[in-house]
Design an enzyme around this catalytic site. Structure first.
Site, PDB file in Angstrom:
ATOM      1  N   ASP A 473       0.829  -1.202   0.000  1.00 22.63           N
ATOM      2  CA  ASP A 473       0.000   0.000   0.000  1.00 22.63           C
ATOM      3  C   ASP A 473       0.866   1.256   0.000  1.00 22.63           C
ATOM      4  OD1 ASP A 473      -2.398   1.400  -0.025  1.00 22.63           O
ATOM      5  OD2 ASP A 473      -3.247   0.295   1.669  1.00 22.63           O
ATOM      6  N   ASP A 537     -10.372   1.666  -3.463  1.00 22.32           N
ATOM      7  CA  ASP A 537     -10.817   1.286  -2.125  1.00 22.32           C
ATOM      8  C   ASP A 537     -12.334   1.187  -2.036  1.00 22.32           C
ATOM      9  OD1 ASP A 537      -8.345   0.995  -0.974  1.00 22.32           O
ATOM     10  OD2 ASP A 537      -8.280   3.010  -0.106  1.00 22.32           O
TER      11      ASP A 537
END
Length: 736
Positions: A473, A537
């Site tokens: 990430d 997301d």
């Protein structure tokens, strides 16, 4: 000196190198067929522009590097200076080298310091590609230029400039941007923008005079990055129109530009967006631009995707094994890590057919929330007294792979690492950048910071048996990203590439996902080092339909993470039934982002049926040709994947909202063989969607229709009146 004609796929590239200056691109687009020297000369002569009143006394031509010395008054190809001098160049051609079947121009190798750049790493097999290297110099400015062009077997063109300082004094590069000409028939532009949880939003408009400039100043590719900047003929769509496109393969600050001049020229280009003082070349040092990918199609946007998907699938490093169905536990447990609960979740995952189980954020030291712990990459003994191995062993005991979340480039100020090394943060002298999610950015161009991070990641993978996957990430922009008092985005980007390269060298069996608060690092240079991207997301199925549709312009389905989220979306709070969520997630690297330990037995059974369907269709979905339907009703979205031999296809038709028309129109199913007859039926084994209370089309009442590929592609089939936010999956097989 010569005229060069490169041909690959259905594309031709013609360059005129007869003059003393840099060659010009005469044609980039449709294959012109075999041409002899006389025919090539005639093509070139036919494209020389006229001398017009109130202009230069000789024709102005656009060379490989636009220069003011050649009469170019648009955006410069090169901007730079040496103490205010040598700000304008007049390159002269030194030579042209042409080879067939040689390597491509190379990747950003991520070796060495930030200045100078990227040498070739030579690990990309360009067999079958045609390569042209142009060598030029300007003795007066003490600069040398190398232009590398590769046309691969698909017709994909890759272009890079390399600039060398031959002078005794330093030369600052402010901009070096490869550009390509586009013919006047391209009158419209399409690109993408977006934000967190709303990536890949298309925007389209006429191509006006002037420059349409898309700049990314995020220090990463960005949620608003335009994956492709596309110019095309009026009204082009997914299945029709002539289109030209470029992609800037770079994971830092970048620029992509379309420019149309009143003098008649039109160009597409892209490169790195440099901050003043970021690239200063000493004597003998080079700067190489990121690769500019350029492609043409006369079959609309799907034709562009065909070229890109075929190119990516031919890479030696492209994933070859079936893409494992993945369960990520973030939306199930967040930071609340408990071994027994996670084992139970793994049990449920195995029951529904999951093949990879990923432990997300919260496993490392001090990480009970998002305000602390980043940088301290040791297993938290308080939460995991026996380490991660018991969970890893439990997961692997079910035959599943184990994956782990990391965010290596970031650090929380509330961490042991930051307290010990506050100087290891990207910053300007005397102040820190504003915090973002309670994070700062580690300066990976700092040798000690880089070595520490490599050691920690290597240790995590080496000390645990069975970690097969890293969800990597990157949750904030690089703001005021300074390195030793100078701008640091370029150095950071090259260091990240170097880190990934070295980690992959040490652990070649570990796959890596590029996640950047969702889809903020999606580009072909990061994809050279990773095995898939997290598109967003947002797992809201309605939002994901558009996000995945446009991400798929660049990437084939197997590289795009597409997960079934919970009934109520975490990010939008919108509620969808399982069928709609599963249909949306079917066409990609399939997975689940849901607390399946808390769902009912009937929901688990239905979920297992959708996973089974995906696995059955996976060989097709991850190898076939992507097609997207140009449907006139904005309330209907249809897309599919067709086998290259056109023996098998699957389509999804989704109802986004209500329509003005009471009865939905016909939906065409493109890509099939017009001469073959096919059976169309709803996908077996999963529940069919709810429909409005009216009679279903006759073919659906029968359960199937047998029609030719010509009829399916030109007429289509009548859809049932689906409720909004419902979808139907159709499978197409040859009639016996």
């Amino acid at each position: 000196m010569t005229i060069v004609h490169l041909r690959r796929g259905r594309t031709s590239l013609v360059l005129d190198g007869r003059g003393p200056g840099l060659p010009r691109i005469v044609h980039w687009g449709a294959d012109l067929g075999p041409l002899d020297r006389a025919e090539l000369a005639a093509v070139v002569d036919a494209t020389i522009p006229p001398v017009v009143p109130s202009s230069f006394d000789a024709p102005t031509v656009l060379s490989l590097l636009p220069e003011a010395s050649a009469g170019w008054s648009g955006r410069p190809g090169l901007a730079g200076h040496r103490d205010g001098r040598d700000w304008s160049t007049a390159f002269r051609l030194d030579g042209l080298d042409v080879s067939d079947g040689g390597p491509d121009p190379g990747r950003v190798a991520a070796r060495g310091e930030a200045v100078g750049v990227p040498e070739e790493d030579g690990d990309h097999d360009g067999a079958g590609a045609a390569r042209l290297t142009v060598r030029a110099s300007d003795p007066g400015a003490a600069l040398s230029l190398t232009v590398e062009l590769t046309l691969d077997p698909t017709g994909l063109l890759m272009l890079r400039h390399r600039l060398r300082n031959d002078g005794d004094r330093a030369y600052e590069v402010r901009e070096l941007t490869p550009v390509l000409p586009v013919p006047a028939v391209a009158t419209e532009l399409l690109d993408l923008t977006g934000r967190w949880c709303r990536e890949r939003s298309p925007q389209r408009h006429p191509w006006p005079m002037g420059a349409w400039v898309r700049e990314g100043r995020h220090g990463r590719t960005g949620h608003d990055a335009t994956l492709l900047l596309i110019a095309g003929t009026a009204g082009f769509g997914f299945g029709h129109g002539e289109v030209w496109a470029v992609h800037t393969a770079w994971s830092g600050d970048h620029v992509t530009v379309a420019e149309r001049r009143p003098t008649g020229e039109a160009t597409l280009g892209g490169g790195e967006l440099l901050t003043p003082g970021e690239i200063v070349l000493g004597r003998g040092e080079e700067y190489g631009t990121p690769l500019l990918y350029a492609l043409w199609s006369d079959a609309g946007l799907d034709g562009l995707s065909d070229v890109l998907h075929t190119h990516l699938r031919a890479r030696p490093k492209h994933p070859r094994t079936p893409r494992p169905v993945t369960l990520n536990v973030w939306e199930a447990v967040y930071f609340d890590h408990d071994l027994d609960r996670l084992k139970g979740l793994a049990d449920r995952a195995a029951e529904v057919g999951v093949e990879r189980f990923v432990l997300d954020d919260g496993w490392f030291r001090g990480r009970r929330h998002d305000r602390a712990g980043l940088g301290d990459w040791w297993v938290d003994d308080d939460v995991w007294p026996d380490g991660l191995q018991p969970l890893i062993d439990h997961v692997r005991g079910h035959g599943m792979q184990f994956g782990l979340w990391v965010e290596p480039e970031m650090v929380n100020p509330d961490s042991d690492l930051y307290r010990a090394h506050p100087d290891w943060v990207l910053q300007t002298p005397g102040r820190l950048p504003p915090e973002w999610r309670h994070q700062q950015v580690l300066d990976l161009a700092h040798p000690e910071a880089y070595a520490h991070l490599l050691e920690r990641l290597d240790a995590v993978l080496s000390e645990h048996e069975g970690i097969a996957y890293l969800k990597w990430d990157h949750n904030r922009d690089l703001t005021e990203a300074g390195h030793r008092g100078r701008p640091g985005v370029h150095a950071q980007t090259v260091a990240v590439y170097r880190l990934l390269d070295e980690l992959r060298r040490r652990h070649p069996e570990v796959e890596i996902e590029s996640c950047s608060s969702g889809g903020a690092r999606v580009d072909l240079e990061i994809l050279h080092r990773t095995d898939r991207v997290w598109a967003s997301d947002c797992n809201d199925a309605l939002e994901r339909l558009a996000i995945q549709r446009w991400t798929g312009l660049l990437l084939p389905p197997e590289l795009i993470g597409t997960h079934i989220g919970p009934e109520r979306s975490h990010t939008t709070h919108r509620v969808h039934d399982l069928g709609f969520r599963a249909t949306t997630a079917l066409f990609g690297h399939h997975g689940i982002e849901w607390d399946i330990g808390a769902i009912t037995a009937s929901e688990r059974a239905e979920l297992a049926a959708w996973v089974t369907l995906h696995k059955r269709l996976r060989p097709l979905l991850h190898s076939g040709r992507v097609v997207r339907v140009d449907h006139p009703d904005p309330a209907v979205q249809a897309h599919g994947v067709v086998a290259h031999d056109r023996s098998h296809a699957v389509y999804a038709i989704s109802r986004l909202t209500t329509s003005v028309a009471q009865v939905p129109g016909m939906v065409r199913l493109p890509g099939l063989d017009p001469q073959r007859r096919y059976v169309v039926r709803p996908a077996a084994g999963v529940p069919e969607p709810a429909v409005l209370q009216m009679t279903e089309p006759g073919w659906l009442v029968k359960g199937e229709a047998t029609l030719s590929g010509a009829v399916l592609g030109s007429v289509g089939v009548q859809m049932p009146a689906l409720h909004p936010e419902q979808a139907l999956v159709l499978e197409v097989t040859p009639a016996s």
